[in-house]
Design a protein around this motif. Sequence first.
Motif, PDB file in Angstrom:
ATOM      1  N   LEU A  48       0.819  -1.204   0.000  1.00  0.00           N
ATOM      2  CA  LEU A  48       0.000   0.000   0.000  1.00  0.00           C
ATOM      3  C   LEU A  48       0.854   1.255   0.000  1.00  0.00           C
ATOM      4  N   ALA A  49       0.343   2.283  -0.636  1.00  0.00           N
ATOM      5  CA  ALA A  49       0.976   3.600  -0.611  1.00  0.00           C
ATOM      6  C   ALA A  49      -0.115   4.626  -0.363  1.00  0.00           C
ATOM      7  N   LYS A  50       0.198   5.644   0.432  1.00  0.00           N
ATOM      8  CA  LYS A  50      -0.756   6.719   0.691  1.00  0.00           C
ATOM      9  C   LYS A  50      -0.998   7.499  -0.591  1.00  0.00           C
ATOM     10  N   VAL A  51      -2.255   7.872  -0.813  1.00  0.00           N
ATOM     11  CA  VAL A  51      -2.585   8.732  -1.941  1.00  0.00           C
ATOM     12  C   VAL A  51      -2.167  10.144  -1.572  1.00  0.00           C
ATOM     13  N   LYS A  52      -1.448  10.800  -2.470  1.00  0.00           N
ATOM     14  CA  LYS A  52      -1.005  12.169  -2.216  1.00  0.00           C
ATOM     15  C   LYS A  52      -2.163  13.126  -2.402  1.00  0.00           C
ATOM     16  N   GLU A  53      -2.223  14.171  -1.583  1.00  0.00           N
ATOM     17  CA  GLU A  53      -3.270  15.185  -1.687  1.00  0.00           C
ATOM     18  C   GLU A  53      -3.209  15.852  -3.051  1.00  0.00           C
ATOM     19  N   GLY A  54      -4.365  16.108  -3.631  1.00  0.00           N
ATOM     20  CA  GLY A  54      -4.427  16.764  -4.926  1.00  0.00           C
ATOM     21  C   GLY A  54      -4.256  15.845  -6.107  1.00  0.00           C
ATOM     22  N   THR A  55      -4.126  14.540  -5.877  1.00  0.00           N
ATOM     23  CA  THR A  55      -3.969  13.580  -6.960  1.00  0.00           C
ATOM     24  C   THR A  55      -5.336  13.320  -7.592  1.00  0.00           C
ATOM     25  N   ASN A  56      -5.403  13.414  -8.916  1.00  0.00           N
ATOM     26  CA  ASN A  56      -6.641  13.118  -9.614  1.00  0.00           C
ATOM     27  C   ASN A  56      -6.855  11.614  -9.617  1.00  0.00           C
ATOM     28  N   VAL A  57      -8.086  11.198  -9.351  1.00  0.00           N
ATOM     29  CA  VAL A  57      -8.433   9.788  -9.344  1.00  0.00           C
ATOM     30  C   VAL A  57      -9.225   9.512 -10.606  1.00  0.00           C
TER      31      VAL A  57
END
Length: 64
Positions: A48-57
Amino acid sequence: MTALPYVYRWNRQGRKGQHCEVIARGTMNSCCVRFGDGYTMVTSRNALAKVKEGTNVSPATHPA
């Protein structure tokens, strides 16, 4: 904050790059994760890796 705060990094079960959440932590660095489509699996927390803030999904990595 995003509803699914982690991204699955390993190529297991065809889930690489999909967003998920941890629903339980276990011993020996294991955890139970749930993906956007409701699929659950037990895996290593190293996957698992944390999703970075502001990353478009995109819809390809985050099934509705």
